[in-house]
Design a protein around this motif. Structure first.
Motif, PDB file in Angstrom:
ATOM      1  N   TYR A   1     -32.776 -31.718 -25.569  1.00 24.50           N
ATOM      2  CA  TYR A   1     -33.262 -32.054 -24.228  1.00 24.50           C
ATOM      3  C   TYR A   1     -33.457 -30.795 -23.380  1.00 24.50           C
ATOM      4  O   TYR A   1     -34.441 -30.694 -22.629  1.00 24.50           O
ATOM      5  N   PHE A   2     -32.542 -29.844 -23.484  1.00 21.05           N
ATOM      6  CA  PHE A   2     -32.732 -28.585 -22.752  1.00 21.05           C
ATOM      7  C   PHE A   2     -34.008 -27.896 -23.217  1.00 21.05           C
ATOM      8  O   PHE A   2     -34.790 -27.390 -22.402  1.00 21.05           O
TER       9      PHE A   2
ATOM     10  N   THR B   1     -33.050 -30.092 -17.168  1.00 18.41           N
ATOM     11  CA  THR B   1     -32.171 -29.099 -16.547  1.00 18.41           C
ATOM     12  C   THR B   1     -30.756 -29.628 -16.345  1.00 18.41           C
ATOM     13  O   THR B   1     -29.906 -28.916 -15.815  1.00 18.41           O
ATOM     14  N   VAL B   2     -30.513 -30.863 -16.760  1.00 17.23           N
ATOM     15  CA  VAL B   2     -29.173 -31.460 -16.677  1.00 17.23           C
ATOM     16  C   VAL B   2     -28.861 -32.160 -17.994  1.00 17.23           C
ATOM     17  O   VAL B   2     -29.687 -32.924 -18.508  1.00 17.23           O
ATOM     18  N   ALA B   3     -27.682 -31.889 -18.536  1.00 22.78           N
ATOM     19  CA  ALA B   3     -27.191 -32.600 -19.716  1.00 22.78           C
ATOM     20  C   ALA B   3     -26.122 -33.590 -19.262  1.00 22.78           C
ATOM     21  O   ALA B   3     -25.160 -33.210 -18.579  1.00 22.78           O
ATOM     22  N   THR B   4     -26.286 -34.836 -19.638  1.00 25.53           N
ATOM     23  CA  THR B   4     -25.334 -35.886 -19.267  1.00 25.53           C
ATOM     24  C   THR B   4     -24.344 -36.086 -20.410  1.00 25.53           C
ATOM     25  O   THR B   4     -24.747 -36.401 -21.525  1.00 25.53           O
TER      26      THR B   4
ATOM     27  N   GLY C   1     -28.932 -24.618 -17.397  1.00 25.90           N
ATOM     28  CA  GLY C   1     -28.756 -26.043 -17.192  1.00 25.90           C
ATOM     29  C   GLY C   1     -27.401 -26.408 -16.630  1.00 25.90           C
ATOM     30  O   GLY C   1     -26.426 -25.671 -16.751  1.00 25.90           O
ATOM     31  N   ARG C   2     -27.350 -27.575 -16.003  1.00 24.87           N
ATOM     32  CA  ARG C   2     -26.102 -28.101 -15.455  1.00 24.87           C
ATOM     33  C   ARG C   2     -25.575 -29.222 -16.340  1.00 24.87           C
ATOM     34  O   ARG C   2     -26.318 -29.844 -17.091  1.00 24.87           O
TER      35      ARG C   2
END
Length: 297
Positions: free
Chosen positions: A46-47, A52-55, A95-96
């Protein structure tokens, strides 16, 4: 043009698909136990595709779910594993990490009425376990005001941004799955002051009406929809498995991006995907956002 936060897409469904294993009531938690390497791989993809966010894969990591299989004592280790895999995936990127907090008892089940004080304690425990290693907390698939209050109480002392994501009726985006008016959540938003309010795990067609409601709440908002044909009655039974839910075949990457770009036009600054929305969808959405002149942050 706007700065847009691009969330990832499905984590749990993507892990189940990639594992090739028969779905279980533990859902993606079972996959993480049996195939831990897949978790980092999904986040990393996904990155790469533009998120920009990984859940974190902690949506279903709850004592109430683990105790059914006498696995309650594994809660800290499972949370740690999920958070570690997400952090490994962002090596070298900006990323966050969003610490996922799914429904305490079951998804789409407002009728279960989780006790607010008990829920707050359990969510606070998860916050403590994750807080050192995530950048924000994402409360997901909230189906009633009572569910929202328990989760918001439990994250009130998180010390990190808290995003509240609510699930609306598939045929009426102005109502939560409990039947309550979406606008009725406003007093809780004012009281607990989450940093963003979102719609998630609902049909994309229901999102615009809900966004019109959120837009009046005075904080950043957005959406990440699912790709299910609907929520099957068999999924509303105790300890269901995801194979009773059916994927839509009319919601490919371009079609999904069409919906998401409409949300951005409504003022959404946080978009992404939920169940059955995968890496291809996120990549196309990233391209569409950039082509429209938005900056992905």
């Amino acid at each position: 043009m706007a700065d847009i936060t691009l969330l990832d897409g499905s984590i749990g469904q993507e892990l189940v698909k990639r594992s090739g294993d028969k779905p279980t009531p533990l859902w993606s938690t079972r996959v993480m136990i049996d195939h831990p390497e897949l978790v980092e791989a999904v986040h990393a993809e996904y990155f790469r595709r533009g998120a920009t966010v990984a859940t974190t894969n902690t949506y279903a990591v709850h004592r109430s779910r683990l105790e059914r299989l006498d696995m309650e004592d594994q809660l800290p280790d499972l949370v740690r594993a999920a958070v570690t895999q997400a952090n490994h995936a962002r090596t070298g990127s900006s990323g966050r990490i969003a610490g996922a907090l799914g429904p305490l008892l079951a998804s789409y089940r407002p009728d279960l009425n989780p006790d607010v004080e008990d829920a707050a304690e359990k969510f606070a425990e998860l916050v403590t376990l994750m807080s050192d290693d995530v950048d924000l907390f994402l409360i997901e698939t909230v189906s009633s005001a009572q569910e929202a209050e328990g989760a918001l109480r439990g994250t009130a002392e998180a010390g990190k941004p808290v995003w509240l994501a609510l699930s609306v009726m598939d045929d009426d985006g102005t109502r939560l799955r409990s039947g309550e008016m979406f606008a009725d959540i406003a007093p809780l938003v004012d009281r607990f002051n989450p940093d963003a309010v979102l719609i998630n795990c609902s049909r994309p067609e229901a999102v615009p009406a809900g966004l019109n409601v959120i837009a009046t709440m005075g904080r950043p908002f957005g959406a990440y929809a699912n790709g299910f044909t609907g929520i099957a009655q068999d999924f509303l039974k105790d300890a269901p498995t995801v194979d009773v839910l059916t994927q839509r075949h009319d919601l490919g990457p371009e079609a999904y991006a069409d919906h998401a770009m409409e949300w951005v036009a409504q003022g959404a600054t946080i978009v992404g995907g939920c169940c059955e929305v995968g890496p291809d969808h996120i990549e196309v959405l990233a391209d569409r956002l950039r082509s429209a002149g938005h900056r992905i942050v």
